[in-house]
Every structure is written in C-alpha cells, then in structure tokens.
Design an enzyme around this catalytic site. Structure first.
Site: not given
Length: 543
Positions: A231-233
């Site tokens: 899960v990015d950022a």
C-alpha cells in the site's frame, strides 16, 4: 464474511455497508479455488527483487517474460519473490500515476504474461491517488457529480476562505509544491487535492464508488497471482480537512479493512505498508500485531548503514538495532538499501545528529545526486530522500576496485541478515552508478536511479562480480534457518568500526561481522579486510 469486515465498513462510513454482498461474493469466489498452506508465516528463503516491469527489453518477448528470464538466469533462482513496480497504464512518475488500477500497460504485456511469472509477486496498491487521465477524473472535469465526489474537489469560493487556507497549513506532506492544483469544471475554476503532483489526483476513500473500485482492483490482484500487497503512501491515504491528514484513525481503519479481507481468504497473503516517516510513526502500521500490516518498510536501516560507513562507526546503528527488533512473531520488516525512490531519509530523524544528515546530503551532491525535500509541520524544509544510486554514494577513488566492490556488495547484503525479509532493488545486483543522461533528459532526479536495460545483459567484469557475489550471499542466507525473520538477534559492541550481531535460537548461533571502515580490523580470532563481511556459526568461521 467476517464480522470484523462489517464492523470496519460501518466505522469508516455507514454507506460502505452496501458493499457487503460484493465483498462476500469475491471472498467466496477465491476461497472455492484455494487452500491455505499452514506453514511458518515467514521463511529464511524469502528474498524480494524490486524492479520496474519494463526494466529489461528483449526482442520478441514481453517485458514480463524478460523479467522472468532475468530472475532465473541471472539470479539463479535464489530470489523467490518479485515486487513489480506499478505496471498499470500511467502518465507520470514512472508508473505511480495509474490511469486504471485494473489494466496492464499494453507496452509491457498482458495479465496473462503477469500470471506466467514463475515467482511469488508483489503488486503496488497506489490507492492514495490516480492519474489526471483516469476515466473517473475525466468525468469529474466534465461536471459529473458522481465522479466529482470520488475526489477532493472544491470551488474557488470554498478554497478562497480564510478557514480553508488555515486548514491547508495543517496538512503534513512529503512535497513542497502547493497542495491543491487548479482545474476547470464547467468553465469555472476548481481546486483539486494533489499531494504529490498536479497529475496525481488524490482519491476520496470516504466515497463508496471509489472504495468499490479500489476493492475490485484488490480482488483482481489476488486472482492474478499477487501474494504481497504494497500500500503506497499509506500515511496520507485518508483526508479530513482541518487535521494534519497524516496517520489518521481512519487511515488505520482502512488498513485494517484490507487486512480483515486477507484474513478471510484461504491463501497466504501479506499486507505491506510503505510509510517513509520517523520510526515510531512507521511501526504504528503493525497495529496490535495481528490487525494491520504483516510487513512494514524499515526506512531507518538503509540510511543508518550509509551513516555507519560514512562516519566509520556503529554507534547509532547499534543503539537503534538493540531496540527496534523486539517484535512479535506475526509481523516483520522489509529490510532494504536503495529503492526505486532512492534512499529515504526520514528514518534518521531523532536518531543521528542533524549535522550528520547535512554531511550525508553534501556527499550526495558532491557525487552527482540530488536531495529531495519535504515540508515539515513547522513549515521548514527537511531532507526527504536522496536521489542517487547506492554505488554512486559509496564510490571512493581512494579504494581499490576490489575494495569498492566489497563495500557495495556487503552493504547491500548486510540488511538481509537482520530480522525481516530482505529486498533488493534491481540496480543493487549491478552496482549501477548514476544515470545522468536519464536525469538530464527528463529533469526528474529519481531517474538517476532508474536506468533500463536490454536483455540479455551485456555486463562488464565489475558488474558481473557484484551480481555473482550478492547472489552467493543470498544463497547463504537462504540456507540458514537462523536468518528467518522471527529468529532472535542481539547486538555485539566489539569495536566501534565493526557492525556485529548474533542471530540465535536455543541450539545454534551465527555471529555476523561487517567492517565499516577502509582499514583492516583484527578482532578476537577473526581478521576483517576493509568492508569485509564474515560469519561464524557455533564458533566456526564460515568459508
């Protein structure tokens, strides 16, 4: 479906309960075709390659086929998992501006090509934002009210109020440009939330249509073979104007929702959160140890290794490592050095002196790199990431070729002997130096670390040695159960210029030594050459 999923949907937004039938159907569909393997959660044989989908270009083959060939032929099968950076259609940021979460960029290949990769796979969940060219945002720009509500879009009147402007100042974010970008809707100026760039439109996770689209993509990723989900950022993913929009309670609830879905499936799946923030904030994404991420990025380890090598001291690394690896059996770290984004710096905050961070940044600029900045809560700008290859940072004209190679290889390798799962960016295997042409052509500092290659590779002697030496060290790590993520560690302060620790269980112990300096060290019964890495198992030196 578990009661927990229902609870979390309701806590996020009562409208989300309308998604229960859809989620139930998707879970049942997957569970009918799968059986969970009740083995140890983590293995010493887990090693991850981080790479772009189009990293290797081979005539007559898709990028995914060439990637599979690289892992089999060049890495000798010692790496069992590949993190394929965003391979969806995109418009900027080398993939991190996806046009559609559910499609494969046609230039790379097809979903069928992705599924044929014969290794475990990690996909990116770029749910914080989406491309300005996405069909949903295009509809929003046409004035479609349903589409508008899928994003954070405000009229010129709303944006111009004093309260609104004061609320913007509260937002913590990893960039220095304006938080909102101007777009025109029905001939009128509007302001759109864009954390990272004007092309990367922040999604509204508090919208049922957006959440359904995100979950549709998540289930698709499972069905096409993903086993790790990055899960990015994640810290910025849920927005509430009037707060700092960082690590909000509902951000954690969203992560818990994804984890609850994973726990409902008859598959061994792993949730990974990416949060380039100070260590104490980062570890909150383990939740209670069982309800959020299985794995978090260990953002402090990489710059601490660079610090140790630069200042020839284990002082800060030892103190930090003595405290942070006291973790549960069901969570762990992703340990890495450089990545596609360069070298994160926020993990050093509060650990080493500010003056040392300034020295590291100075070396980056001396060696042809760039320093990315972020805006802090107090409005000041601080180093966020170092845009430089690992080898270019470490390169030292005073060292012999052999010593420079040893320094690069062993500093990459050391991270995977700490508790956690080792991950290696593709350029680690080649000792790549800064791709100045890519930076000069694009003006994008991150391109310094993102050169692409033709395949088969045409490597020189230095590159071959780095690749083969690192592969050999991964093979050794894979062969020793004591390097499993859940095995114990204790730091040994044997000499300031030596990083030393033991991995152990009730029966065996392996002591790991790495010389952080350019001079030979004689320790106990072991001699370490400059930047040497040695292992002693149960009192016996491993050749």
């Amino acid at each position: 479906m578990s009661k927990k999923i229902n609870e979390l949907l309701g806590e996020l937004n009562s409208d989300f309960l309308s998604l229960v039938p859809f989620i139930n159907e998707e879970i049942e569909k997957i569970n009918q075709k799968s059986v969970k393997d009740e083995k140890n959660l983590f293995s010493n044989e887990d090693t991850i390659l981080i790479t772009y989908a189009d990293q290797f270009n081979e005539q007559g083959k898709s990028n995914f086929e060439s990637l599979n060939s690289f892992m089999t032929n060049e890495l000798k099968g010692v790496v069992n998992t590949v993190h394929i950076l965003p391979f969806y259609p995109w418009t900027s940021d080398d993939g991190f501006s996806p046009v559609d979460y559910k499609e494969v960029k046609k230039e790379y290949g097809t979903w069928e090509d992705v599924e044929k990769i014969s290794y475990k796979k990690m996909y990116d969940c770029v749910y914080n934002h989406i491309s300005s060219e996405s069909p949903f945002f295009k509809k929003a720009l046409e004035g479609d009210e349903k589409a508008i509500s899928m994003f954070h879009i405000y009229s010129e009147k709303e944006y111009g109020t004093e309260d609104f402007q004061e609320n913007i100042k509260k937002v913590v974010r990893p960039r220095t440009h304006p938080l909102f970008s101007e777009y025109e809707i029905n001939g009128k100026k509007h302001y759109v939330w864009t954390t990272f760039s004007k092309d990367q439109i922040d999604t509204n996770l508090n919208n049922v249509d957006m959440l359904k689209y995100i979950l549709e993509s998540f289930f698709l990723y499972i069905q096409t073979g993903a086993r790790f989900f990055r899960v990015d950022a994640v810290p910025f993913i849920w927005k509430e104007l009037g707060t700092n929009c960082s690590h909000l309670e509902k951000t954690h609830k969203f992560v818990q929702l994804i984890r609850a879905i994973i726990d409902s499936l008859n598959l061994n799946l792993y949730l990974v959160t990416e949060s380039n923030v100070p260590h104490q904030e980062n570890i909150t994404y383990w939740g209670d140890g069982e309800n959020e991420a299985h794995i978090i990025y260990n953002f402090s380890l990489s710059p601490l290794i660079l610090h140790g090598l630069t200042f020839k001291t284990n002082q800060y690394l030892n103190k930090w490592a003595s405290e942070v690896f006291k973790i549960g059996k069901k969570t762990t770290y992703l340990n890495f050095t450089a990545s596609h984004d360069g070298i994160g710096m926020r993990g050093l905050e509060g650990i080493v002196p500010e003056g040392d961070i300034e020295k590291l940044c100075h070396i980056v600029e001396q060696n042809g790199g760039k320093v990315g900045k972020k805006r802090s809560r107090d409005g000041s700008e601080k180093p966020y990431e170092l845009n430089i290859t690992w080898a270019s940072f470490l390169k030292d004209s005073r060292l012999s070729d052999e010593e420079n190679i040893r320094k690069v290889v062993n500093s990459h390798a050391i991270v995977m002997f700490f508790p956690g799962i080792g991950a290696h960016y593709v350029h680690n295997f080649l000792g790549s130096e800064n791709w100045q042409e890519g930076f000069e052509e694009s003006g994008i500092p991150r391109r310094l670390n993102r050169k692409k290659f033709n395949y088969p590779l045409d490597l020189n002697e230095r590159e071959n040695q780095i690749k083969n030496d690192l592969v050999d060290l991964i093979a050794y790590k894979n062969s020793e159960e004591l390097f499993r993520a859940d095995k114990s560690i204790r730091m040994i302060n044997i000499h300031e210029e030596c990083l030393c620790f033991e991995r152990y269980d009730d029966n065996d112990v392996i002591r790991v030594y790495m010389n952080l300096s350019d001079r030979e060290l004689q320790l106990e019964r072991i001699r370490l050459k400059a930047y040497d890495l040695q292992f002693v198992k149960n009192g016996k030196l491993i050749a």
